[in-house]
Write a protein that holds these residues in place. Sequence first.
Motif: not given
Length: 292
Positions: A22-38, A66-70
């Motif tokens: 949880m803590i690492k994932s929140v901190g990672a957002l500070d140095w990303t260009d964006g976010l792709i979510t499912v 999303r949706p990423l479903i077979a």
Amino acid sequence: MYDYELEPQGFRPPKQLLLRSMIKSVGALDWTDGLITVDALDCHREAAEAYTTFFAGRNQRMYFARPLIAARHPLPSLEDAQATEALIFMDKQLKERGERSVIYASFRSLFWPQDPAKLNTALDHLTESGIPFIMSRPSPAAKLSERGSCRGSEYKCVFGKLAPTTGHSRSPIPMILWPITVHQSTNAVYLTDVLDIADELIEVRTGVGAGPRRRTGKAPFGTLDAVREELRNVLASAFNQDGVEKRQKLLIVRKSLEDAWSEKGTARQEVADFLDHVMALPASTLFPAQAS
């Protein structure tokens, strides 16, 4: 909803989960260009737009894949004895009881109800009522008593490899929700109060989560008898007209999500925009080791 309703099971995350995830994932957002979510853009437009606006204020992009479903259900390996046994069990129930006669219970791979007695009571009610069910138990936190879950006649406990439900995007099957932590409680509100395609069990709440509800002002009784009575009422509705109406609403939701990967669908466009964005980045950003 009140803040404590975000933890309807009074769940306290393990220290290692907080530190490693949880803590690492929140901190990672500070140095990303964006976010792709499912998450699916069309599943909850208001939330998607709120996230997009938030990240835009940080000069970051948000993409919804999303949706990423077979397209097809994978067949279990002949060497997977448990999956094969589960299919035999379901075929038997289909032949003897007809469609929509089996309940699939899953708490996924990480969390588990905090009060084993309430879970055992729910499972006891299913077996005593003659309702067949399959229950996966992949979570390392899973606890089931020998008395509570294994005395019924028609049940199957599956430990790990039977794929979890993919929600309302694959099959028009209404869900009975037992939220535990993180996003589960807010999703439960959306699926029950907004879309009306699911039911939430309230009497199973425990600890701090068992306080008065914002929606009704009433607190759950929290007794085992109350758990049994609530589940009895929910199942009675699910197997009658209320279940029919929820399945019809689910068909509309499923159609919307299926269209997301059509030629002009939202998910296809979102992923295309993401790939265009990534490919336009400097090589030193994508492959820093090679660039140096």
